[in-house]
Design an enzyme around this catalytic site. Structure first.
Site, mmCIF file in Angstrom:
data_model
loop_
_atom_site.group_PDB
_atom_site.id
_atom_site.type_symbol
_atom_site.label_atom_id
_atom_site.label_comp_id
_atom_site.label_asym_id
_atom_site.label_seq_id
_atom_site.Cartn_x
_atom_site.Cartn_y
_atom_site.Cartn_z
ATOM 1 N N ASP A 43 -23.172 16.225 26.505
ATOM 2 C CA ASP A 43 -22.371 16.964 27.484
ATOM 3 C C ASP A 43 -21.022 16.284 27.645
ATOM 4 O O ASP A 43 -20.805 15.459 28.544
ATOM 5 C CB ASP A 43 -23.112 17.026 28.822
ATOM 6 C CG ASP A 43 -24.431 17.773 28.701
ATOM 7 O OD1 ASP A 43 -24.590 18.548 27.752
ATOM 8 O OD2 ASP A 43 -25.302 17.567 29.562
ATOM 9 N N ASP A 62 -33.188 20.111 24.681
ATOM 10 C CA ASP A 62 -32.233 19.385 25.503
ATOM 11 C C ASP A 62 -32.888 18.113 26.047
ATOM 12 O O ASP A 62 -34.118 18.005 26.123
ATOM 13 C CB ASP A 62 -31.770 20.276 26.652
ATOM 14 C CG ASP A 62 -30.371 19.928 27.133
ATOM 15 O OD1 ASP A 62 -29.937 18.777 26.918
ATOM 16 O OD2 ASP A 62 -29.702 20.808 27.726
ATOM 17 N N GLU A 93 -33.324 12.369 25.027
ATOM 18 C CA GLU A 93 -33.173 10.899 25.077
ATOM 19 C C GLU A 93 -34.360 10.210 25.752
ATOM 20 O O GLU A 93 -34.745 9.135 25.276
ATOM 21 C CB GLU A 93 -31.886 10.516 25.840
ATOM 22 C CG GLU A 93 -30.645 11.218 25.379
ATOM 23 C CD GLU A 93 -30.432 12.544 26.085
ATOM 24 O OE1 GLU A 93 -31.075 12.783 27.120
ATOM 25 O OE2 GLU A 93 -29.645 13.341 25.576
#
Length: 822
Positions: free
Chosen positions: A477, A404, A407
């Site tokens: 998300d 997760d 980035e």
């Protein structure tokens, strides 16, 4: 060095340039693979042939080309081109397939192949940075001229609902929901990779198509020619890396939520799925199994509710399924990783998630900062430290990594954040390559750790070249809405056209609190608006490389949405069961992707280039070579406006509009509705469910119900259908149904191996070719090729021929590896 001089023009073969360098550069040492030039206007550059299909162009403001090692490109120049100088006007580099011509007055390059013009440059720009960490570098840009009606695709995952990227602007900085890959893919049969890792603006407008990056010592791009979309994707992967195979279980259904708060919660779901005979291959554990935010991403089961994690893993494994677990790119200050990396300067001091050390209060209480920091993935030693700590979970038996925030999350952004140093320069200079290096660090280290289990990674961000890790990228998300659902399809198709075939999204959307709370009579699960949306989202997910239900606000497990015999529950379960029927087809596609550079999600322009009606279609696509999926992406029973259940029950029923809306509480999900589907011209199509044969090149209207999955099979296709199972390896493929859709010649290769190791790379697999001769009405099942331990030496195929809308009775065929004609 010998130079060809024309007035103020310097021109030489690149091999001559290399010959006088003390050390060979990334371009291939002394290979005679291109030209170096200085145009009359002062533009300097090189045109370098990398392969018969790929040409690299670099330009720079200084006297010598700056050194650069690409993070994305793994190929080396492997061809000697033909170089021709035309007086004082131009120089030509030709590979025999692609030709680049340099205008020696302007330095502009134009490309052609197969007798047609592909692309030509306009302006190049260098704006020197006069302050900050990148002082002395440049803001670099290059503009190109496209054909007026030329569609272009790619750029990564951007959720704007568009297919073609013409007349668009994107400020490309990796973020939650925006995954940028600097590759455009033209319908003319070529792609362009802009090899820069800093924040980049992509613009297409009346002035042309431009890439402009915040930091660079040079402009650097690759013109990649394939002739058609499949050929172009193959060349992208030749340049930046091919795709390894995922394990078979990764193509089964995955159940997740934000989050299982204990081993008991996860096991309760797993046991209930098994009792209800809902297939599931992977149970996913989300964050905070590590306890406090101060021990964020410790990669250990520290939370008290997870002390019996070994028993949890064992029970899931004993039940035939796998465990995937959430890991992040950042660490809390009390973790072992933080305390090891911080003294070595391996953490990035930027705002990230979580912002507060107090995990149970929203919004974050910043008076108690978490102290969490992302790690410096640009540092090779830091990547190794990350993996060394991750081996505790690998040793415990965790099967997959949910990486997760790759980035990474960047919150409270300040320009000074981009000035901070990394092991490869300023954060600004390498910002967009963060996911590539972080994911590669886990993949490469796991490959060294063991070859007994294939690496499987789910991740939230990507950059060019990341397909070589096999990681599956999800779209972030997202909010739970119909518009978001629609946008997922075109986003995935564009991402696939950058060369990365592995895409998925949170089925049902992630943020769904607008539909209602987690518990109580008015909870979101009981909201008919969300129920309809969830069904359609899950049905679309059948035709993704990865099928995964996930979200926050309230649970997504199917048993919260009714029971057997009720339309919503039945539609959800039927969708997953149908996915499992397609597993032999999907796994064979996975082999095609890995071995032959295939693509799972195929934009219709890939297979029907002569049908210009499909160039902008972003809500239908081919899933592999045979199946056209046209998911229902609009509300049919409720409304697309998001309304909470308690708001529905509070409406004024004396008002006509509100009375109509109030009926949503008692939605009749059994009513018949209708939908439209466009069938591309150039093929005939079978309705998968009715076997009706329909001509292509037209839009049809079809009756639908909540459990309707519009699906069409191209005539000439051969589709294997698997058994009903609870997990992918529960039953052997010893009695597959083979459906042959007559109306055109067709082929299909059934692929099998040991399903979860790397022996396939050593040749341990089998293929069985199926070939349909439509004129002779003959099916040939070819000789089995290859072998592996445990392979089926004999089996039955139940062959069903579908012709002109009618399915013939199944014919049982005994097969032991020798060719058979039917």
């Amino acid at each position: 060095m010998k130079k060809l001089t024309f007035t103020a023009i310097l021109f030489a073969s690149v091999c001559a340039v290399f010959a006088q360098k003390a050390e060979p550069t990334h371009f291939g040492g002394s290979l005679c693979n291109g030209v170096e030039f200085e145009a009359k206007n002062g533009v300097r550059g090189q045109v370098i042939a990398y392969s018969p299909n790929i040409i690299r162009v670099v330009k720079y403001p200084g006297a010598a080309m700056p050194e650069k090692k690409s993070l994305s490109v793994i190929a080396e120049p492997s061809v000697t081109p033909k170089i021709t100088v035309s007086g004082k006007s131009s120089a030509t580099v030709s590979t025999g397939t692609v030709t680049a011509v340099v205008d020696l007055k302007t330095g502009a390059v134009r490309f052609s192949a197969a007798g047609k013009n592909l692309l030509k440059e306009k302006e190049v720009s260098f704006e020197e940075r006069t302050s900050g960490a990148d002082k002395g570098a440049y803001i670099v840009g290059q503009t190109f001229t496209l054909d007026k009606e030329e569609p272009i695709y790619g750029i990564g995952i951007y959720q704007d609902g568009k297919m073609s990227r013409r007349n668009s602007h994107y400020h490309m900085v990796q973020g939650n929901g925006d995954d940028y890959v600097n590759i455009i893919h033209s319908a003319k049969g070529y792609a362009l990779f802009w090899d820069n890792y800093s924040p980049t603006d992509f613009t297409d407008d009346a002035n042309g198509m431009e890439f402009k990056s915040e930091v660079g010592d040079l402009t650097d791009y690759y013109l990649i020619y394939g002739g058609n979309p499949d050929g172009t994707i193959a060349q992208i992967r030749k340049l930046t890396g091919e795709v390894p195979m995922a394990p078979l279980w990764a193509y089964g259904f995955m159940q997740s939520r934000e989050r299982y708060k204990s081993t008991d919660e996860l096991l309760e779901v797993f046991r209930k799925y098994r009792a209800l005979k809902i297939p599931v291959d992977v149970m996913i554990q989300d964050w905070q199994y590590w306890g406090s935010n101060y021990t964020w991403n410790a990669m250990e089961f520290i939370a008290e509710s997870f002390t019996d994690y070994k028993d949890m893993i064992k029970e899931v494994h004993d039940g035939g399924s796998k465990i995937m677990i959430s890991i992040w790119s950042s660490f809390g200050p009390m973790t072992r990783q933080y305390r090891e990396m911080e003294p070595k300067g391996m953490l990035l001091n930027i705002g990230t998630w979580p912002q507060s050390g107090i995990s149970h209060i929203w919004p974050p209480v910043k008076e108690y900062p978490s102290g969490v920091k992302p790690y410096d993935v640009y540092n090779a030693e830091a990547r190794d430290i990350y993996w060394r700590h991750l081996t505790r979970l690998a040793d415990a038996g965790i099967d997959g990594w949910w990486m997760d925030s790759t980035e990474p999350d960047h919150l409270d952004i300040k320009d000074s954040d981009f000035e901070i140093p990394t092991a490869m320069g300023s954060f600004r200079k390498v910002r967009n390559a963060y996911p590539l290096l972080g994911v590669e660090g886990v993949y490469n280290n796991h490959r060294k750790y063991s070859d007994k289990k294939r690496v499987f990674i789910l991740t939230r961000s990507a950059f060019a070249g990341q397909q070589r890790t096999g990681a599956n990228v999800w779209s972030g998300d997202t909010g739970s809405s119909w518009n978001t659902l629609r946008n997922q399809v075109s986003a995935g198709l564009n991402f696939s056209l950058t060369g990365n075939p592995n895409y998925n999204h949170d089925l049902g959307g992630f943020f769904a609190s607008s539909y209602g709370p987690r518990t109580g009579e008015n909870c979101g699960m009981n909201n008919p608006l969300f129920r309809e949306l969830y069904v359609r989202w899950l049905q679309q997910g059948i035709f993704l490389p990865m099928m995964r239900s996930h979200g926050e606000s309230f649970p997504r497990e199917f048993f919260y949405y009714g029971k057997e015999g009720e339309p919503v529950y039945d539609a959800l379960v039927e969708a997953v069961r149908f996915r499992y029927k397609l597993i032999p087809y999907i796994y064979s596609l996975a082999h095609e992707v890995s071995a032959n550079n295939g693509t799972f999600m195929r934009a219709l322009m890939m297979d029907f280039p002569k049908d210009k009606n499909v160039y902008e279609i972003g809500d239908e696509y081919m899933f592999g070579p045979a199946l056209l999926t046209a998911p229902i992406l609009e509300a049919q029973y409720t409304t697309e406006k998001v309304i909470k259940v308690d708001a529905m029950s509070g409406w004024d029923h004396s008002n006509t509009d509100d009375k109509e809306k109030a009926n949503y509480l008692n939605t009749d999900f059994t009513a018949e509705k209708s939908a439209t589907v466009y069938l591309p011209k150039g093929a005939k199509w079978y309705d998968f469910w009715s076997n009706e044969l329909i001509a292509g090149g037209k839009t049809i209207t079809i009756p639908t119900h909540l459990n309707t999955i519009p699906l069409y099979v191209k005539a000439g296709s051969i589709v294997p259908i698997g058994p009903e199972v609870q997990y992918t390896t529960e039953k052997k493929w010893d009695n597959l149904e083979i459906r042959v859709y007559a109306g055109a010649d067709g082929e299909f290769t059934l692929y099998e191996d040991e399903f979860d190791n790397y022996n396939y790379e050593k040749g341990a697999f089998t293929t069985i070719g199926f070939k349909w001769d439509d004129k002779a009405q003959k099916l040939t099942i070819g000789e089995r090729k290859g072998s592996y331990d445990g392979m089926l030496k004999s089996r039955m195929f139940n062959v069903v021929i579908i012709k002109n809308g009618v399915a013939a009775p199944a014919k049982a065929v005994s097969y032991s590896g020798s060719a058979i004609e039917i």
